[in-house]
Motif scaffolding. Structure first.
Motif, short mmCIF file in Angstrom:
data_model
loop_
_atom_site.label_atom_id
_atom_site.label_comp_id
_atom_site.label_asym_id
_atom_site.label_seq_id
_atom_site.Cartn_x
_atom_site.Cartn_y
_atom_site.Cartn_z
N ASN A 453 29.44 -0.91 -6.25
CA ASN A 453 29.57 -1.84 -6.54
C ASN A 453 28.56 -2.67 -7.35
N PRO A 454 27.94 -3.46 -8.27
CA PRO A 454 27.14 -3.19 -9.38
C PRO A 454 26.66 -4.87 -8.53
N ASP A 455 27.37 -5.38 -7.75
CA ASP A 455 26.62 -6.78 -7.04
C ASP A 455 25.70 -6.14 -6.18
N ILE A 456 25.83 -4.28 -5.34
CA ILE A 456 25.03 -4.42 -4.19
C ILE A 456 23.96 -3.32 -4.88
N TRP A 457 24.21 -2.70 -6.02
CA TRP A 457 24.07 -1.48 -6.39
C TRP A 457 22.32 -1.79 -7.04
N LEU A 458 22.85 -2.89 -7.47
CA LEU A 458 21.33 -3.57 -9.01
C LEU A 458 20.28 -4.27 -7.94
N SER A 459 20.39 -4.67 -7.09
CA SER A 459 19.85 -6.10 -6.27
C SER A 459 18.73 -4.93 -6.12
N PRO A 460 18.51 -3.70 -5.99
CA PRO A 460 17.09 -2.75 -5.44
C PRO A 460 16.18 -3.25 -6.95
N LEU A 461 16.91 -3.59 -7.79
CA LEU A 461 16.06 -3.79 -9.42
C LEU A 461 15.39 -4.84 -9.10
N ILE A 462 15.59 -5.86 -8.40
CA ILE A 462 15.30 -7.66 -8.40
C ILE A 462 14.10 -7.50 -7.91
N VAL A 463 13.95 -6.72 -6.42
CA VAL A 463 13.08 -6.64 -5.99
C VAL A 463 11.36 -5.60 -5.80
N LEU A 464 12.18 -4.48 -7.12
CA LEU A 464 11.37 -3.35 -7.25
C LEU A 464 9.76 -3.85 -7.20
N GLY A 465 9.56 -5.28 -8.55
CA GLY A 465 8.12 -4.95 -9.07
C GLY A 465 8.23 -6.42 -7.96
N ILE A 528 16.70 -11.58 -14.12
CA ILE A 528 17.89 -11.85 -15.21
C ILE A 528 17.63 -10.39 -16.00
N VAL A 529 16.58 -9.60 -15.78
CA VAL A 529 16.60 -8.13 -16.32
C VAL A 529 16.82 -7.00 -15.39
N SER A 530 17.79 -7.78 -14.20
CA SER A 530 17.94 -6.65 -12.97
C SER A 530 19.75 -6.66 -13.31
N GLU A 531 20.03 -7.94 -13.08
CA GLU A 531 21.49 -8.52 -13.01
C GLU A 531 21.98 -8.22 -14.50
N PHE A 532 22.06 -7.53 -14.83
CA PHE A 532 22.26 -7.06 -16.58
C PHE A 532 21.39 -6.02 -17.21
N VAL A 533 22.48 -5.06 -17.23
CA VAL A 533 21.19 -3.66 -17.00
C VAL A 533 21.52 -2.43 -18.63
N GLN A 534 21.17 -2.12 -18.63
CA GLN A 534 22.11 -1.33 -20.44
C GLN A 534 21.11 -0.24 -20.34
N ALA A 541 26.64 -4.84 -14.97
CA ALA A 541 26.75 -6.97 -15.12
C ALA A 541 26.47 -7.03 -13.74
N ALA A 542 26.24 -7.42 -12.56
CA ALA A 542 26.24 -8.18 -11.70
C ALA A 542 26.72 -9.52 -11.63
N HIS A 543 26.81 -9.83 -10.09
CA HIS A 543 27.42 -11.50 -10.43
C HIS A 543 26.38 -12.74 -10.20
N GLY A 544 25.92 -13.41 -11.04
CA GLY A 544 24.76 -13.80 -10.73
C GLY A 544 23.60 -14.83 -11.47
N LEU A 545 22.62 -15.63 -11.60
CA LEU A 545 22.17 -16.77 -12.72
C LEU A 545 21.31 -16.20 -13.82
N GLY A 546 21.11 -14.45 -12.98
CA GLY A 546 19.94 -14.09 -14.02
C GLY A 546 20.76 -12.91 -14.93
N ALA A 547 22.30 -12.89 -15.14
CA ALA A 547 22.83 -11.95 -15.79
C ALA A 547 23.28 -13.08 -16.58
N TYR A 548 24.04 -14.55 -15.99
CA TYR A 548 24.17 -15.51 -17.16
C TYR A 548 23.14 -15.50 -18.30
N ILE A 549 21.70 -15.76 -17.74
CA ILE A 549 20.74 -15.87 -18.44
C ILE A 549 20.67 -15.42 -19.49
N ALA A 550 20.41 -12.83 -18.79
CA ALA A 550 20.52 -12.27 -20.11
C ALA A 550 21.34 -12.18 -20.61
#
Length: 594
Positions: A453-465, A528-534, A541-550
């Motif tokens: 599930n990207p909504d869970i497993w992409l979350s660590p990227l947000i707090v990484l930095g 923005i760079v963590s909820e939408f990765v390529q 993409a995860a559900h969230g405002l960051g993915a929307y802006i990206a």
């Protein structure tokens, strides 16, 4: 004869004192090499802008030293601009209650605006200043890096100015120091430990957005500046794992270099500003600072500069009062008991006028934004974006709570042991500088391979930095905690949870709030760079405002970009107003070290 001999001996001794010693021969090449690198980097910014389009980014590791130099110089230039902004903006916000009523919310908003948002609307301005030179895109990139560095430094300096111990402030006023003298003799030294650790965090945080800052797009034209960020973007686009490995190695070398040549000397130098009556048992050390102190010629060459700065800090300069202060002094130009009542009345009147002005400007900006968006955006879209904002808000809150539980105790452990902090500091800087982009291959491949599930497993990227804002500020707070207070706690046998609750947590709480505010704002930016990765042609993409802006930024849909940025700014500002600001006020009033 004896007098002539004595004169010759004195003359020989004076000449000997200005001759270089062996430490000069070690330090002088370092200084000359640094100046040469700065000169070469500045000369390259004056090249015609056509060179950026003619010279493509090469993934050969041979070019990485040059790219690393260009990126580091941009980050250092942004750091200098951030420091100047911090001293001016933070001082005005802390010293003037009415200015703070406006400037602090503006700082909240600026912190919440994504780096992509700044780039989208400021590049044209900088390119117009120098239309035919590389300097235009360079200034745009430096400004983008500045927006990732300045806010947490300003918050740290503002927090320090607001929590200067009252007894020290009273002593400075007892000596009749002017505001200018008090600023340089008391307030700046008191804020120095926290400010230096936040400068480290800012330098590392700049790496997180260096990819976006070195690829400038204006209309149909894209200007790619030579640098580590552009190299990394090219490696990700070509799915070149070997090139990503070279980027990681380059980052390690660069971070170790500026840690040893810049921040380690600053940390060791700032240790003398610790607020305590007993000496620190294990002071931080710096081989470079010791080297400069042992030199003879360089030390004498730097002495006039140090003397000049010291004299400037002693100038009894009295700054003129602000316009509203002049008006209040005119209105309340009386003495004794008759002055108090009109002063309070004029204060309420001024606050009301300022509040009305701010509300009017806010409503005007809101009206213009709504007018621009109404032709392209439906109310259903607005509701959808607010729902995405709530999802990202929940994600940020959970991640900040987890990071606090982990890094507050570890930050105290590191900050109370300068020798350990000296060893941990380069590692923490590297981890803080580690861009989330470097983790895209692993996350994309694992999520796609196992159907996670990207909504869970992409979350660590947000707090990484962003988690490092908490760690660095807690380390700064623990490092600045007075040693005599610790000895008093030990004498009274305060241990365990009582020690945390009554001694250490109150001491570091203002620093923690500063770190939590900036970590929260940084997490929104990182979304923005963590909820939408390529990775190559694979997008997750995860559900969230960051993915929307990206996604809307990639599509070039400016009304939706503005809507996403506006909603993000609203969420961050309200969150700071409702949670962090009350805690900030509590720290200022109840938990300052007096």
């Amino acid at each position: 004869m004896a007098s002539i001999f004595e004169l010759n001996r004195i003359a020989s001794a004076s000449a000997w004192r200005v001759l270089p010693n062996r430490w000069d021969f070690i330090a002088f090449p370092l200084i000359v090499g640094l100046l040469a690198l700065i000169t070469v980097g500045f000369h390259q910014t004056l090249a015609p802008i056509a060179t950026l389009q003619n010279e493509a980014i090469s993934l050969s590791p041979v070019h990485l030293p040059e790219y690393a130099l260009r990126t580091t110089l941009r980050m250092l230039a942004a750091m200098a601009a951030s420091l100047a902004f911090t001293l001016g903006y933070g001082t005005l916000a802390a010293k003037s209650r009415r200015a703070g009523m406006v400037l602090v919310p503006i700082l909240d908003i600026l912190q919440s605006v994504p780096v992509l948002g700044f780039i989208s609307f400021t590049v044209t301005f900088f390119l117009a200043l120098f239309p035919r030179r590389v300097l235009g895109p360079e200034l745009a990139a430096i400004f983008a890096i500045f927006t990732s560095q300045a806010w947490n430094m300003t918050f740290s300096f503002y927090q320090s100015l607001r929590t200067v111990p009252r007894d020290l402030d009273e002593v400075s006023r007892g000596f009749h120091l002017t505001g200018w003298q008090r600023f340089w003799k008391l307030e700046v030294p008191f804020s120095m430990p926290g400010l230096i650790w936040n400068m480290m965090m800012s330098m590392s945080g700049g790496w997180f957005f260096v990819v976006a800052s070195e690829a400038i797009t204006v209309g149909d034209h894209t200007f790619t500046l030579p640098g580590v960020g552009a190299y990394l973007a090219q490696a990700i686009a070509q799915q070149n794992l070997a090139a990503i490995g070279w980027v990681i190695l380059t980052m390690v070398v660069v971070i170790l270099a500026y840690d040893q040549l810049l921040f380690r000397p600053l940390v060791a130098w700032a240790d003398k500003f610790r607020m305590e009556n007993t000496s620190s048992g294990d002071a931080p050390q710096s081989w470079l600072l010791d080297l400069v102190r042992r030199t003879r010629l360089i030390h004498r060459l730097l002495a006039p500069l140090g003397w000049l700065l010291a004299q400037m800090a002693r100038v009894p300069l009295r700054l003129p009062p602000l316009p509203w202060q002049q008006w209040r002094q005119t209105v309340t130009g009386m003495s004794g008991a008759r002055r108090a009542a009109p002063s309070r009345a004029s204060q309420r009147l001024g606050d009301a006028a300022l509040g009305a002005l701010v509300v009017a400007l806010t409503l005007y900006v809101l009206w213009r934004v709504v007018g621009y968006l109404s032709a392209e955006i439906t109310w259903g879209e607005v509701g959808h974006v607010f729902a995405l904002g709530l999802i990202t808000l929940l994600r940020v809150m959970v991640l900040i709570a987890i990071a606090s539980v982990i890094w507050v105790p570890l930050g105290v452990l590191i900050g109370l042991r300068p020798a350990l902090a000296e060893k941990i500091q380069p590692l923490a800087q590297f981890l803080a500088a580690f861009p989330a982009n470097l983790m895209f291959p692993a996350f994309v491949m694992v999520i796609a391979r196992f159907g996670l599930n990207p909504d869970i497993w992409l979350s660590p990227l947000i707090v990484l930095g962003t988690q490092w804002y908490i760690l660095f500020n807690v380390i700064a707070g623990a490092s600045a905690y007075p040693n005599d207070y610790r000895e008093a706690a030990a004498s009274f046998r305060i241990r365990g949870w009582q020690w945390w609750r009554q001694v250490m947590l109150p001491g570091i709480f203002p620093y923690y709030i500063t770190g939590a505010i900036t970590a929260s704002g940084g997490a929104w930016n990182a979304s923005i760079v963590s909820e939408f990765v390529q990775w190559g042609h694979t997008q997750i993409a995860a559900h969230g405002l960051g993915a929307y802006i990206a996604q809307t930024t990639a599509a070039g849909n400016y009304p939706k970009i503005i809507l996403g940025i506006a909603v993000m700014s609203l969420f961050v500002t309200l969150f700071n107003r409702l949670l962090w600001r009350p805690l900030y006020a509590h720290a200022e009033e109840r938990l300052r070290l007096d």
